[in-house]
Enzyme design. Structure first.
Site, mmCIF file in Angstrom:
data_model
loop_
_atom_site.group_PDB
_atom_site.id
_atom_site.type_symbol
_atom_site.label_atom_id
_atom_site.label_comp_id
_atom_site.label_asym_id
_atom_site.label_seq_id
_atom_site.Cartn_x
_atom_site.Cartn_y
_atom_site.Cartn_z
ATOM 1 N N ASP A 49 3.890 -7.926 0.968
ATOM 2 C CA ASP A 49 3.439 -7.900 2.362
ATOM 3 C C ASP A 49 2.400 -6.812 2.603
ATOM 4 O O ASP A 49 2.285 -5.859 1.832
ATOM 5 C CB ASP A 49 4.622 -7.721 3.311
ATOM 6 N N GLU A 105 8.172 -4.771 2.599
ATOM 7 C CA GLU A 105 8.256 -3.327 2.371
ATOM 8 C C GLU A 105 7.706 -2.559 3.561
ATOM 9 O O GLU A 105 8.248 -1.521 3.946
ATOM 10 C CB GLU A 105 7.479 -2.958 1.099
#
EC number: 3.4.11.4
Length: 412
Positions: free
Chosen positions: A85, A179
């Protein structure tokens, strides 16, 4: 310029960053955005094409794969981890720009909108003269955090597969979601990953090696006021907006991100919204030192007690939750993991820059799950915004470090 040693590194990076994998803190799904699962499926397919083993996407959207051992002795299994991400900044329509043989001057990212990457504002640019830089077009982030880490891990295992003369044990790799919103590693399966130790490839410039992170918590103040017509409010109204401002005023003025560095902790006002009837103030609490971290949490509890006592009723409720802890607490008992990475860098002529992270990584949580996981540079700079960039040469060096760690692990 293309990498001579890692022939597909640049092309792979340019392709990967164009995937919009922005995570969403407001989402309750796993992963938080569908695009991360789509990206995971693409990665799985490419890992299959590379001929890796035991490739799968687990229920938490972690892509796992193994490069099997090619050595006839028992050696430790080392893992490498990166996240899919990107941060909470525009990631739609990422259009990377390549600056060959950078001359040390300002870089025009977007002529139409007059967006310029200025050396005066970002003096770190001076470290990259003559390098090949990859920048944004000024309208999005780049996503080197952490697509560079993903690319480096894949290029390293590809190189090792193409060079069987380099002996190694089992190598585990994993690419995870979310994350940036602090949730991905909650679902990391250490047993499934089956490594003895690991590294996240999620750091910044060349040489960064980090095994200490913040202890982190979030403090959410929920304020309940009393709304009455202002004309008849005397003795009745309790203005939640004013209570919100009181709470903010009670925090120490110098313990904020913009006035702290190194091992200094802080309180960060992350969000506030209010009207007369209700309000919410959200702070994040950070400190490397456990005792100071606990003291900061105690401070916010006492703050709430003081405000409620002043008003003679419960006008503020506190939701206090821990987010992650300083991975140094775990890694200090496994310092060989840091020593191997340090030796790998020194073998390659890279000066290790060992410092505490003023933040956290997936490794912060994974280390507390029993898998010591320090963080290694992935090469990018100016993360989480339109001025993000990475040097191709930095990604090459990070890939070299992975290969060198694998070699050193086999020699232990």
């Amino acid at each position: 310029m293309d990498s001579k040693k890692y022939s597909t590194l640049k092309e792979r990076f340019l392709r990967y960053v164009k995937f919009n994998t922005r995570s969403d803190d407001a989402s309750e799904t796993i992963p938080s955005t569908p695009s991360q699962m789509e990206f995971a499926k693409m990665l799985k397919k490419e890992l299959e094409e590379l001929g890796l083993s035991n490739i799968f996407i687990n229920k938490a959207c972690f892509v796992n794969a193994t490069l099997p051992s090619n050595i006839d002795k028992k050696v430790a299994t080392v893992g490498f981890i990166a996240h899919m991400d990107t941060a909470d900044f525009n990631a739609e329509g990422i259009s990377p720009q390549i600056v060959e043989n950078y001359d040390g001057k300002d870089i025009v990212l977007n002529k139409e909108q007059n967006i310029v990457l200025k050396v005066e504002e970002f003096p770190n640019l001076k470290n990259y003269i003559s390098k090949t830089l990859i920048t944004t077009d000024g309208t999005t982030l780049l996503g080197a955090d952490d697509k560079s880490g993903i690319v480096e891990i894949i290029e390293a295992v590809k190189y090792l597969k193409e060079h069987p003369e380099i002996k190694h044990g089992d190598i585990k790799i994993a690419f995870g979601p979310d994350e940036e919103i602090g949730r991905g590693a909650d679902y990391f399966d250490v047993k499934e990953f089956a490594a003895d130790y690991a590294y996240t490839m999620d750091g910044g410039p060349i040489g960064e090696l980090e095994y200490e992170s913040f202890n982190a918590a979030q403090a959410k103040f929920k304020i309940k006021g009393v709304s009455v017509h202002p004309g008849t409010a005397k003795g009745k109204m309790i203005n939640a907006s004013l209570i919100a401002s009181e709470i903010i005023e009670m925090f120490p003025k110098d313990e904020v991100p913009e006035k702290t560095e190194g091992y200094e902790g802080f309180y960060f006002l992350d969000e506030m919204k209010s009207n007369c009837e209700e309000g919410e103030v959200v702070y994040i609490i950070r400190d490397h030192d456990k005792a100071k971290f606990l003291a900061k949490k105690e401070f916010v509890k006492e703050l709430v007690e003081k405000v409620n006592k002043k008003y003679g009723r419960e006008v503020v409720k506190l939701e206090l939750k821990d987010e992650y802890y300083n991975m140094g607490e775990i890694i200090k008992d496994h310092m060989y993991v840091v020593d191997i990475a340090k030796q790998a860098m020194e073998n390659l002529g890279i000066k290790p820059l060992i410092k505490a992270i003023r933040g956290g990584t997936d490794g912060s949580k994974i280390s507390f799950m029993g898998l010591p996981t320090p963080n290694i540079f992935a090469g990018g700079e100016n993360f989480h915004g339109k001025y993000e960039f990475v040097a191709l040469e930095s990604m090459e060096k990070a890939t070299d470090v992975i290969v060198e760690i694998v070699k050193l692990n086999a020699e232990r």
